[in-house]
Design a protein around this motif. Sequence first.
Motif, mmCIF file in Angstrom:
data_model
loop_
_atom_site.group_PDB
_atom_site.id
_atom_site.type_symbol
_atom_site.label_atom_id
_atom_site.label_comp_id
_atom_site.label_asym_id
_atom_site.label_seq_id
_atom_site.Cartn_x
_atom_site.Cartn_y
_atom_site.Cartn_z
ATOM 1 N N ARG A 36 49.815 51.837 40.502
ATOM 2 C CA ARG A 36 49.523 50.732 41.333
ATOM 3 C C ARG A 36 47.880 50.948 42.139
ATOM 4 N NH1 ARG A 36 51.492 45.752 41.853
ATOM 5 N NH2 ARG A 36 50.475 45.429 43.972
ATOM 6 N N GLY A 37 47.657 52.562 42.279
ATOM 7 C CA GLY A 37 46.232 52.775 42.846
ATOM 8 C C GLY A 37 45.231 52.375 41.614
ATOM 9 N N THR A 38 45.456 52.092 40.514
ATOM 10 C CA THR A 38 44.666 51.876 39.434
ATOM 11 C C THR A 38 44.222 50.416 39.194
ATOM 12 O OG1 THR A 38 46.099 52.013 37.584
ATOM 13 C CG2 THR A 38 45.171 54.002 38.218
ATOM 14 N N LEU A 39 44.965 49.623 39.649
ATOM 15 C CA LEU A 39 44.907 47.978 39.662
ATOM 16 C C LEU A 39 43.702 47.441 39.749
ATOM 17 C CD1 LEU A 39 48.805 46.723 40.776
ATOM 18 C CD2 LEU A 39 47.652 47.368 38.278
ATOM 19 N N GLY A 40 42.737 48.150 40.563
ATOM 20 C CA GLY A 40 41.549 47.449 40.913
ATOM 21 C C GLY A 40 40.672 47.589 39.781
ATOM 22 N N TYR B 208 44.957 38.952 31.363
ATOM 23 C CA TYR B 208 45.651 40.267 31.109
ATOM 24 C C TYR B 208 45.899 40.851 32.664
ATOM 25 C CZ TYR B 208 46.071 45.115 30.120
ATOM 26 O OH TYR B 208 46.371 46.395 29.831
ATOM 27 N N GLY B 209 45.115 40.856 33.387
ATOM 28 C CA GLY B 209 45.165 41.678 34.676
ATOM 29 C C GLY B 209 46.223 40.904 35.709
ATOM 30 N N THR B 210 46.252 39.804 35.456
ATOM 31 C CA THR B 210 47.481 39.119 36.288
ATOM 32 C C THR B 210 48.871 39.393 35.722
ATOM 33 O OG1 THR B 210 45.998 37.341 36.748
ATOM 34 C CG2 THR B 210 48.542 36.627 36.836
ATOM 35 N N GLY B 211 48.846 39.624 34.555
ATOM 36 C CA GLY B 211 50.071 40.105 33.715
ATOM 37 C C GLY B 211 50.429 41.209 33.796
ATOM 38 N N TYR C 48 54.110 44.959 37.225
ATOM 39 C CA TYR C 48 54.404 46.125 38.516
ATOM 40 C C TYR C 48 55.289 45.281 39.560
ATOM 41 C CZ TYR C 48 51.214 49.850 37.387
ATOM 42 O OH TYR C 48 50.756 50.886 36.732
ATOM 43 N N ASP C 49 55.186 43.999 39.879
ATOM 44 C CA ASP C 49 55.903 43.446 40.772
ATOM 45 C C ASP C 49 57.104 43.484 40.310
ATOM 46 O OD1 ASP C 49 53.656 42.695 42.425
ATOM 47 O OD2 ASP C 49 53.627 40.628 41.887
ATOM 48 N N ALA C 50 57.515 43.032 38.977
ATOM 49 C CA ALA C 50 58.816 43.129 38.495
ATOM 50 C C ALA C 50 59.532 44.483 38.318
ATOM 51 C CB ALA C 50 58.780 42.588 36.909
#
Length: 160
Positions: A121-125, A132-135, A140-142
């Motif tokens: 989660r800390g690397t999502l930026g 791709y990013g949205t997926g 992560y949400d799932a």
Amino acid sequence: MSDDVMAEIHTGLQLHISGDRAGAREKFAALWERIGAEGDPLHRCALAHYMADVRDDPADELAWDLRALAAADSLTDERAQEYHATLAVRGFYPSLHLNLAEDYRKLGDHEAAKAQWELGRGTLGALGDDPYGTGIVEAYDALAARLGIESDSPDFRARR
């Protein structure tokens, strides 16, 4: 720059996508034998990442995903950009940590899964604002739901 090994990895990936997991696994195994554990970090990272996806045993999948992470840790942006000008190694980590979190979840080690989820989660930026990013964010949400991580918490939203 033409990269024959990456082209062969892509061929194996296409086998997997078409449903031929066994064929992809054979292709990837032969490539791993050729490049070896000390080969080009880009090749090792990509190959191990995809090899994990065609493993049937979650412990094997974890071992391959750990190899992919180790290879990413030794990969430079310069090497990645020799293959494709837009690549940055930091962009690999969201997917790598997501896969490790899922591996640990499958193996029943929810503490390790949550730790990898947090690291990732800390690397999502590093992800772009693209499909791709949205997926990856949606994955992560799932996974948060499967791990019982409260996705409505401020901590969860702050890491997006």
